[in-house]
Design an enzyme around this catalytic site. Structure first.
Site, PDB file in Angstrom:
ATOM      1  N   LYS A 124       0.834  -1.205   0.000  1.00 23.03           N
ATOM      2  CA  LYS A 124       0.000   0.000   0.000  1.00 23.03           C
ATOM      3  C   LYS A 124       0.875   1.264   0.000  1.00 23.03           C
ATOM      4  CE  LYS A 124      -3.977  -2.315   0.768  1.00 23.03           C
ATOM      5  NZ  LYS A 124      -3.468  -3.690   0.813  1.00 23.03           N
ATOM      6  N   LYS A 159      -8.763   1.924   4.189  1.00 26.72           N
ATOM      7  CA  LYS A 159      -8.364   0.516   4.162  1.00 26.72           C
ATOM      8  C   LYS A 159      -7.140   0.281   5.037  1.00 26.72           C
ATOM      9  CE  LYS A 159      -6.040   1.255  -0.327  1.00 26.72           C
ATOM     10  NZ  LYS A 159      -6.017   0.816  -1.742  1.00 26.72           N
ATOM     11  N   ARG A 209      -5.338  -4.980 -12.792  1.00 24.13           N
ATOM     12  CA  ARG A 209      -4.055  -5.562 -12.382  1.00 24.13           C
ATOM     13  C   ARG A 209      -3.137  -5.583 -13.596  1.00 24.13           C
ATOM     14  NH1 ARG A 209      -2.211  -9.009  -8.610  1.00 24.13           N
ATOM     15  NH2 ARG A 209      -3.056  -7.367  -7.261  1.00 24.13           N
ATOM     16  N   ARG A 224     -10.683  -6.049 -12.760  1.00 24.27           N
ATOM     17  CA  ARG A 224     -11.533  -6.759 -11.800  1.00 24.27           C
ATOM     18  C   ARG A 224     -12.702  -5.848 -11.458  1.00 24.27           C
ATOM     19  NH1 ARG A 224      -6.456  -7.442  -8.134  1.00 24.27           N
ATOM     20  NH2 ARG A 224      -6.284  -5.350  -8.991  1.00 24.27           N
ATOM     21  N   ARG A 232     -15.633  -3.007  -4.100  1.00 29.05           N
ATOM     22  CA  ARG A 232     -14.360  -3.713  -4.276  1.00 29.05           C
ATOM     23  C   ARG A 232     -14.399  -4.565  -5.540  1.00 29.05           C
ATOM     24  NH1 ARG A 232     -14.322  -7.015   1.140  1.00 29.05           N
ATOM     25  NH2 ARG A 232     -16.418  -7.413   0.315  1.00 29.05           N
ATOM     26  N   ASP A 272      -1.725  -2.096  -9.355  1.00 26.07           N
ATOM     27  CA  ASP A 272      -3.169  -1.930  -9.384  1.00 26.07           C
ATOM     28  C   ASP A 272      -3.478  -0.504  -9.799  1.00 26.07           C
ATOM     29  OD1 ASP A 272      -3.489  -4.524  -8.604  1.00 26.07           O
ATOM     30  OD2 ASP A 272      -4.052  -4.073  -6.538  1.00 26.07           O
ATOM     31  N   GLU A 280      -1.950   0.516  -5.824  1.00 24.92           N
ATOM     32  CA  GLU A 280      -1.120  -0.405  -5.049  1.00 24.92           C
ATOM     33  C   GLU A 280       0.038  -0.908  -5.911  1.00 24.92           C
ATOM     34  OE1 GLU A 280      -2.963  -3.658  -2.970  1.00 24.92           O
ATOM     35  OE2 GLU A 280      -4.619  -2.420  -2.224  1.00 24.92           O
ATOM     36  N   ASN A 282       1.964  -4.390  -5.830  1.00 21.66           N
ATOM     37  CA  ASN A 282       1.971  -5.720  -5.234  1.00 21.66           C
ATOM     38  C   ASN A 282       3.277  -6.443  -5.550  1.00 21.66           C
ATOM     39  OD1 ASN A 282      -1.044  -6.236  -4.259  1.00 21.66           O
ATOM     40  ND2 ASN A 282      -1.113  -5.089  -6.180  1.00 21.66           N
TER      41      ASN A 282
END
Length: 315
Positions: A124, A159, A209, A224, A232, A272, A280, A282
């Site tokens: 994050k 979050k 993604r 997504r 979400r 992301d 984000e 990842n």
């Protein structure tokens, strides 16, 4: 090559979508010896990192998909490559695992992603290094700061910093309904740091993604898309995954960030992106290999194993 995968229990894999499974199958098809072990299988004795590792063979059956030879205590330096694929939570146990993998590096193994780089890149918080590509973002445990941020931006997302799969994400609209209760819950009454971001309406089109391998973006993302009134898009939260070509902005972000992250030892990164904004970075166990390959035809696992082979060959 001898390639070992540090992963969660193989019995938990969903082979129709698991990215680690796709990596293993691709490596096996190329004639590499594939091994697997869990974090609990690692140990350090006399400064040497070892693991009870099992060589894996593949049955071709999607449900009963592997056979594991008896586990053998193995010096981790004996592997040409170790692929770190353990899922979060990114807790102290995870960090201890990265220290053990650093010893494996000193013993001669190549570890992907580099353990120190994983530690240095909170999935994050890492976006703060690339703030020119992000939505307005606040990281704090302080209620007054969060309330001021919400008052300024109106519609926000809150979050936890250590969540995955969409867990613990809340949307607070301009009426600030339940803001106090949400802050208390997420910050544990001010004891835990969290993230607040201005809400990005483009989430309706999907949380994209973008996979970056050896500094270069895969040309398709997996969008997504939230379902059934959800905010979400995470697949684990019921999002619908749709592969689509990268946009010009997607390429801009990935091409700007990718080489920097690769130079730090991050062979595989999952960016992301919602709309035009990075949300984000990842680095622990990025997924979506199979969905992109199945829908768009791009060989993600093959591209990744190409990168592992090249990195090992480069020494």
């Amino acid at each position: 090559m001898k390639i070992a995968f540090l992963a969660d229990a193989l019995s938990t894999f969903k082979t129709y979508k698991d990215s680690t499974y796709a990596m293993m199958v691709e490596a096996n098809q190329r004639g590499h010896a594939v091994y697997a072990f869990e974090q609990k299988d690692m140990a350090v004795l006399g400064g040497i990192a070892t693991a009870k590792a099992s060589q894996i063979s593949f049955t071709g059956d999607a449900t009963d998909w592997y056979r594991a030879a008896p586990a053998v205590e193995t010096n981790l330096g004996e592997f040409d490559a170790i692929v770190q694929r353990k899922d979060p939570p990114f807790d102290m146990e995870y960090i201890y695992g990265t220290y053990m993998l650093e010893l494996a590096e000193a013993q001669g193994a190549k570890v992907f992603n580099k353990p120190s780089a994983i530690r240095d890149h909170s999935e994050k918080l890492a976006i703060a290094q690339f703030s020119q590509y992000t939505s307005p973002t606040l990281v704090t445990a302080d209620e007054a700061r969060i309330r001021a941020f919400q008052a300024e931006h109106g519609d926000i997302i809150l979050k936890p910093l250590d969540g995955m799969g969409g867990t613990g994400i809340f949307r607070v609209k301009p009426d600030a309904m339940n803001l106090g209760a949400i802050i208390e819950t997420l910050t544990q009454n001010g004891a835990t740091t969290i993230m607040a971001q201005r809400f990005i309406p483009d989430i309706a089109k999907g949380d994209k993604r973008i996979l970056v391998i050896a500094g270069k973006p895969v040309p398709f993302s997996l969008a997504r898309i939230p379902q059934n009134g959800e905010v979400r898009g995470n697949l684990a939260a019921g999002g619908l995954g749709v592969a689509q070509p990268l946009t010009e902005r997607d390429f801009e972000i990935a091409n700007a960030i990718g080489p920097t992250l690769a130079a730090r030892g991050l062979l595989l990164v999952g960016l992301d992106v919602i709309g035009d904004c990075l949300t984000e970075v990842n680095v622990t166990s990025p997924t979506c290999f199979q969905e992109i390959t199945q829908q768009a035809g791009f060989p993600v696992a093959a591209t990744f194993i190409d990168a592992v082979e090249a990195a090992v060959s480069a020494g």
